[in-house]
Design a protein around this motif. Structure first.
Motif, PDB file in Angstrom:
ATOM      1  N   ARG A  68      24.871  33.481  41.453  1.00  0.00           N
ATOM      2  CA  ARG A  68      24.757  33.870  42.869  1.00  0.00           C
ATOM      3  C   ARG A  68      23.325  33.677  43.371  1.00  0.00           C
ATOM      4  O   ARG A  68      23.120  33.245  44.505  1.00  0.00           O
ATOM      5  CB  ARG A  68      25.236  35.310  43.034  1.00  0.00           C
ATOM      6  CG  ARG A  68      26.761  35.339  42.896  1.00  0.00           C
ATOM      7  CD  ARG A  68      27.379  36.664  43.120  1.00  0.00           C
ATOM      8  NE  ARG A  68      28.814  36.448  43.331  1.00  0.00           N
ATOM      9  CZ  ARG A  68      29.764  37.318  43.051  1.00  0.00           C
ATOM     10  NH1 ARG A  68      29.453  38.506  42.562  1.00  0.00           N
ATOM     11  NH2 ARG A  68      31.016  37.027  43.282  1.00  0.00           N
ATOM     12  N   GLY A  73      28.814  28.065  42.325  1.00  0.00           N
ATOM     13  CA  GLY A  73      30.138  28.688  42.284  1.00  0.00           C
ATOM     14  C   GLY A  73      30.600  28.939  40.849  1.00  0.00           C
ATOM     15  O   GLY A  73      30.089  28.332  39.904  1.00  0.00           O
ATOM     16  N   LEU A 142      40.037  36.909  42.718  1.00  0.00           N
ATOM     17  CA  LEU A 142      39.724  36.414  44.071  1.00  0.00           C
ATOM     18  C   LEU A 142      38.984  37.479  44.878  1.00  0.00           C
ATOM     19  O   LEU A 142      38.167  37.149  45.747  1.00  0.00           O
ATOM     20  CB  LEU A 142      41.012  35.985  44.781  1.00  0.00           C
ATOM     21  CG  LEU A 142      41.688  34.735  44.190  1.00  0.00           C
ATOM     22  CD1 LEU A 142      43.082  34.540  44.776  1.00  0.00           C
ATOM     23  CD2 LEU A 142      40.830  33.494  44.412  1.00  0.00           C
ATOM     24  N   GLN A 144      36.707  39.309  43.808  1.00  0.00           N
ATOM     25  CA  GLN A 144      35.308  39.419  43.348  1.00  0.00           C
ATOM     26  C   GLN A 144      34.345  38.613  44.222  1.00  0.00           C
ATOM     27  O   GLN A 144      33.139  38.804  44.146  1.00  0.00           O
ATOM     28  CB  GLN A 144      35.172  38.960  41.884  1.00  0.00           C
ATOM     29  CG  GLN A 144      36.080  39.690  40.913  1.00  0.00           C
ATOM     30  CD  GLN A 144      35.964  41.194  41.021  1.00  0.00           C
ATOM     31  OE1 GLN A 144      34.869  41.749  40.939  1.00  0.00           O
ATOM     32  NE2 GLN A 144      37.088  41.868  41.215  1.00  0.00           N
ATOM     33  N   GLY A 145      34.868  37.696  45.046  1.00  0.00           N
ATOM     34  CA  GLY A 145      33.964  36.931  45.911  1.00  0.00           C
ATOM     35  C   GLY A 145      34.523  35.571  46.257  1.00  0.00           C
ATOM     36  O   GLY A 145      35.348  35.018  45.519  1.00  0.00           O
ATOM     37  N   THR A 146      34.073  35.046  47.390  1.00  0.00           N
ATOM     38  CA  THR A 146      34.578  33.744  47.833  1.00  0.00           C
ATOM     39  C   THR A 146      33.955  32.596  47.032  1.00  0.00           C
ATOM     40  O   THR A 146      34.337  31.436  47.203  1.00  0.00           O
ATOM     41  CB  THR A 146      34.276  33.527  49.334  1.00  0.00           C
ATOM     42  OG1 THR A 146      32.870  33.728  49.519  1.00  0.00           O
ATOM     43  CG2 THR A 146      35.050  34.490  50.201  1.00  0.00           C
ATOM     44  N   ASP A 147      32.989  32.926  46.178  1.00  0.00           N
ATOM     45  CA  ASP A 147      32.369  31.899  45.324  1.00  0.00           C
ATOM     46  C   ASP A 147      33.103  31.763  43.992  1.00  0.00           C
ATOM     47  O   ASP A 147      32.616  31.100  43.082  1.00  0.00           O
ATOM     48  CB  ASP A 147      30.883  32.236  45.079  1.00  0.00           C
ATOM     49  CG  ASP A 147      30.678  33.658  44.538  1.00  0.00           C
ATOM     50  OD1 ASP A 147      31.633  34.458  44.565  1.00  0.00           O
ATOM     51  OD2 ASP A 147      29.549  33.954  44.095  1.00  0.00           O
ATOM     52  N   ALA A 149      36.653  30.655  42.037  1.00  0.00           N
ATOM     53  CA  ALA A 149      37.891  29.872  42.190  1.00  0.00           C
ATOM     54  C   ALA A 149      38.588  29.742  40.841  1.00  0.00           C
ATOM     55  O   ALA A 149      38.320  28.816  40.062  1.00  0.00           O
ATOM     56  CB  ALA A 149      37.565  28.492  42.760  1.00  0.00           C
ATOM     57  N   ASP A 167      47.004  34.394  46.266  1.00  0.00           N
ATOM     58  CA  ASP A 167      46.012  34.322  47.347  1.00  0.00           C
ATOM     59  C   ASP A 167      46.359  35.290  48.480  1.00  0.00           C
ATOM     60  O   ASP A 167      45.478  35.765  49.197  1.00  0.00           O
ATOM     61  CB  ASP A 167      45.987  32.877  47.865  1.00  0.00           C
ATOM     62  CG  ASP A 167      44.777  32.613  48.731  1.00  0.00           C
ATOM     63  OD1 ASP A 167      43.743  33.245  48.479  1.00  0.00           O
ATOM     64  OD2 ASP A 167      44.897  31.792  49.646  1.00  0.00           O
TER      65      ASP A 167
END
Ligand SMILES: NC(=O)c1ccc[n+]([C@@H]2O[C@H](COP(=O)([O-])OP(=O)(O)OC[C@H]3O[C@@H](n4cnc5c(N)ncnc54)[C@H](OP(=O)(O)O)[C@@H]3O)[C@@H](O)[C@H]2O)c1
Length: 200
Positions: A68, A73, A142, A144-147, A149, A167
């Motif tokens: 981060r 990512g 998911l 945990q953060g948009t970074d 995947a 999702d």
């Protein structure tokens, strides 16, 4: 390039491919914090792939904060705990002969039995959230953060559809907190031979 090649040389070669338009991004898999820093200094990394799931959370201590800070990512592999977190395996006998999980420390003997507590808690949250255990495991990642995947693996189209639908699963803050407090998994995430090749 062999295993002894400095990471600077490897990423330098990949950076040339980026400059030539042959690849778009550079990522690493299972790298240590030092290797991530050294690689990122040569060319910005897009992503790191490493194991991260409800029962494998080591990455939260040092690697995730570092990613981060650097704007990299995270691609969590084995987000379903190699299938264990889906609740489909209830005994070591459910694992087919010849399957590598037969010798994974978390899937053998007493460890397997104790780890059922983890999946039972995941299943309980799923019952509340009207989601399957697999979807809960993915929805937690998911959240945990948009970074982040995750890349669940499956050989079946129906499970691709089920996993993709995670999702849309929204967990409450209370449910996320319960998942955060899950009983830690019993057993190392890989056997000794495999552990010696990762986090380098
Ligand atoms: N970079 C690395 O070092 C590394 C290491 C390991 C894995 N990976 C990658 O990570 C990805 C996934 O990892 P993984 O396959 O080891 O573990 P995973 O995604 O945690 O679990 C896959 C297992 O779960 C089962 N499964 C999937 N969806 C399910 C569902 N909805 N309900 C019930 N069971 C379900 C699959 O069985 P079925 O196939 O029978 O559906 C399979 O046995 C793969 O793309 C893999 O290449 C990368």
């Amino acid at each position: 390039m062999d295993r002894g090649t400095p990471i600077e040389d490897t990423v330098g070669a990949l950076a040339e491919l980026v400059a030539e338009g042959k690849i778009l991004h550079i990522g690493l898999s299972e790298a240590s914090p030092e290797t991530i820093r050294r690689a990122h200094a040569v060319h910005p990394l897009a992503a790191l792939q490493t194991e991260y799931s409800l029962w494998t959370r080591d990455v939260e201590d040092e690697i995730l904060p570092l990613l981060r800070a650097l704007g990299i990512g995270l691609v969590p592999y084995s987000p379903l705990g190699h299938g264990f977190l889906t609740g489909q395996l209830r005994s070591p006998a459910d694992i087919p002969d010849g399957d590598w999980r037969k010798s994974n420390p978390r899937f053998v003997g007493e460890a397997f039995t104790q780890n059922l507590q983890v999946v039972d808690e995941v299943r309980a949250v799923g019952a509340e959230a009207e989601a399957t255990p697999a979807q809960v495991a993915l929805a937690w990642l998911l959240a945990q953060g948009t970074d982040i995947a995750p890349i669940p693996g499956t050989r079946r189209v129906s499970r691709v559809e089920e996993n993709t639908a995670a999702d849309a699963v929204v967990l409450t803050s209370d449910q996320i907190a319960r998942l955060d407090r899950l009983t830690p998994a019993v057993g190392a995430r890989h056997d000794d031979a495999n552990m010696s090749t990762i986090d380098r």
